[in-house]
Design an enzyme around this catalytic site. Structure first.
Site, PDB file in Angstrom:
ATOM      1  N   ASP A  30       0.840  -1.206   0.000  1.00 38.34           N
ATOM      2  CA  ASP A  30       0.000   0.000   0.000  1.00 38.34           C
ATOM      3  C   ASP A  30       0.870   1.248   0.000  1.00 38.34           C
ATOM      4  OD1 ASP A  30      -2.275   1.503  -0.042  1.00 38.34           O
ATOM      5  OD2 ASP A  30      -2.812   1.178   2.053  1.00 38.34           O
ATOM      6  N   GLY A  43       0.512   5.077  -4.751  1.00 37.69           N
ATOM      7  CA  GLY A  43       0.015   6.359  -5.265  1.00 37.69           C
ATOM      8  C   GLY A  43       0.557   7.531  -4.453  1.00 37.69           C
ATOM      9  N   SER A  81      -6.982  -6.421  -5.552  1.00 40.16           N
ATOM     10  CA  SER A  81      -8.183  -6.918  -4.877  1.00 40.16           C
ATOM     11  C   SER A  81      -9.395  -6.865  -5.815  1.00 40.16           C
ATOM     12  CB  SER A  81      -8.465  -6.069  -3.630  1.00 40.16           C
ATOM     13  OG  SER A  81      -8.924  -4.794  -4.023  1.00 40.16           O
ATOM     14  N   THR A  82     -10.468  -7.523  -5.401  1.00 42.04           N
ATOM     15  CA  THR A  82     -11.704  -7.465  -6.199  1.00 42.04           C
ATOM     16  C   THR A  82     -12.213  -6.016  -6.261  1.00 42.04           C
ATOM     17  OG1 THR A  82     -12.820  -8.156  -4.154  1.00 42.04           O
ATOM     18  CG2 THR A  82     -12.532  -9.835  -5.830  1.00 42.04           C
ATOM     19  N   ASN A 114     -10.241  -3.351  -6.441  1.00 39.83           N
ATOM     20  CA  ASN A 114      -9.337  -2.502  -7.235  1.00 39.83           C
ATOM     21  C   ASN A 114      -9.823  -2.263  -8.664  1.00 39.83           C
ATOM     22  OD1 ASN A 114      -6.274  -3.697  -5.630  1.00 39.83           O
ATOM     23  ND2 ASN A 114      -7.452  -1.840  -5.223  1.00 39.83           N
TER      24      ASN A 114
HETATM   25  C1  FPP Z   1      -1.673  -0.182  -3.621  1.00 38.94           C
HETATM   26  O1  FPP Z   1      -1.180   1.147  -3.651  1.00 38.94           O
HETATM   27  C2  FPP Z   1      -1.077  -0.998  -4.688  1.00 38.94           C
HETATM   28  C3  FPP Z   1      -1.759  -1.623  -5.702  1.00 38.94           C
HETATM   29  C4  FPP Z   1      -3.210  -1.557  -5.866  1.00 38.94           C
HETATM   30  C5  FPP Z   1      -1.059  -2.416  -6.749  1.00 38.94           C
HETATM   31  C6  FPP Z   1       0.146  -3.163  -6.292  1.00 38.94           C
HETATM   32  C7  FPP Z   1       0.686  -3.973  -7.385  1.00 38.94           C
HETATM   33  C8  FPP Z   1       1.986  -4.000  -7.772  1.00 38.94           C
HETATM   34  C9  FPP Z   1       3.069  -3.232  -7.117  1.00 38.94           C
HETATM   35  C10 FPP Z   1       2.405  -4.854  -8.922  1.00 38.94           C
HETATM   36  C11 FPP Z   1       2.563  -6.279  -8.520  1.00 38.94           C
HETATM   37  C12 FPP Z   1       2.850  -7.072  -9.738  1.00 38.94           C
HETATM   38  C13 FPP Z   1       2.900  -8.407  -9.788  1.00 38.94           C
HETATM   39  C14 FPP Z   1       3.185  -9.087 -11.058  1.00 38.94           C
HETATM   40  C15 FPP Z   1       2.672  -9.217  -8.607  1.00 38.94           C
HETATM   41  P1  FPP Z   1      -2.219   2.335  -3.841  1.00 38.94           P
HETATM   42  O2  FPP Z   1      -2.353   2.647  -5.278  1.00 38.94           O
HETATM   43  O3  FPP Z   1      -3.511   1.970  -3.170  1.00 38.94           O
HETATM   44  O4  FPP Z   1      -1.526   3.520  -3.078  1.00 38.94           O
HETATM   45  P2  FPP Z   1      -2.270   4.777  -2.417  1.00 38.94           P
HETATM   46  O5  FPP Z   1      -3.114   4.234  -1.293  1.00 38.94           O
HETATM   47  O6  FPP Z   1      -1.149   5.625  -1.938  1.00 38.94           O
HETATM   48  O7  FPP Z   1      -3.095   5.416  -3.488  1.00 38.94           O
END
Ligand code: FPP
Length: 237
Positions: free
Chosen positions: A21, A24, A66-67, A69
């Site tokens: 997490d 972003g 996740s579902t 996302n």
């Molecule tokens: C959460 O951060 C992260 C994700 C939804 C995606 C994570 C996936 C990867 C790093 C790629 C993994 C790849 C493989 C092939 C396993 P966020 O976007 O929710 O961060 P924020 O809360 O700061 O907005």
């Protein structure tokens, strides 16, 4: 830093689970696009996997998508799908000569046929491996996993299952429960992640955003884990 020299008196969890997490927010802080945060987050995952294997953690579960996302802006979802596709290739290449098994938790049918084929090939090719088990949660939801298990049991017309038997209908059938769950970025919740499996997991919520999570963050986390008194409802001897 060679983390292995610093592991005296550190307990190593058998099964570590990671909620990635803060991608972003990491990007925003650096005036980058959110998607840059995901790219860096993937590089961080590759690096931390190396250390995790080196120090002898046997199972790693990663909450990658996740579902829920799918509800992100289309541009971001498309970027993530592309990252998964490239990421699976990269992981397969990285581990092709190693004793690493890939398993997936989640419903793959919402992904493109191309992604499904790549994942299924990697899972099949690594099926007989066992040294290190990487469980990627993709299109995963904890409640959906439980409902799926119930429906499988109904389909098999079973009249009774106990907890042990029920566990065999989950994606994690062959995995021990996670000992330690790390969610980066300071958010203190599990967000539909392994609700059945984490009842006795130790939880840790460091403030660091996932893309910045490095070996020293892992060492700090393991020090915290080592100090936890795991009683599983029993009285301390
Ligand atoms: C959460 O951060 C992260 C994700 C939804 C995606 C994570 C996936 C990867 C790093 C790629 C993994 C790849 C493989 C092939 C396993 P966020 O976007 O929710 O961060 P924020 O809360 O700061 O907005």
């Amino acid at each position: 830093m060679d983390i292995t020299n610093k592991l005296k008196r550190i307990k190593i969890p058998t099964h570590l689970a990671l909620i990635l997490d803060g991608n972003g927010r990491w990007a925003k802080k650096k005036n980058l696009n959110r998607t840059d945060g995901h790219s860096k987050g993937f590089e961080t995952l590759i690096n931390i996997c190396k250390t995790i294997r080196k120090i002898g953690i046997k199972y790693l579960t990663v909450y990658a998508f996740s579902t829920e996302n799918w509800n992100r802006p289309k541009k971001e979802v498309d970027f993530l799908l592309d990252l998964f596709e490239k990421g699976i290739d990269r992981l397969e290449n990285e581990y092709k000569d190693d004793d690493v098994k890939l398993i997936i938790s989640g419903e793959l049918d919402r992904f493109s046929q191309n992604i499904q084929n790549k994942i299924n090939r990697f899972v099949a090719n690594s099926f007989n491996k066992s040294g290190f088990v990487l469980n990627l949660c993709l299109n995963y939801g904890g409640r959906a996993e439980i409902v799926r298990a119930v429906n499988k049991i109904i389909n098999e017309k079973l009249e009774y299952v106990d907890e042990k038997k029920f566990s065999k209908y989950l994606y994690t059938a062959d995995l021990p429960d996670p000992d330690f769950v790390i969610r980066t970025s300071g958010e203190q919740r599990l967000s539909n992640f392994l609700p059945w499996q984490t009842i006795y997991s130790e939880l840790y919520f460091p403030k660091v955003f996932w893309p910045a999570f490095n070996d020293s963050c892992l060492l700090k986390a393991l020090k915290v884990y080592s100090k936890r008194d795991r009683r599983f409802g029993r009285v301390k001897k």
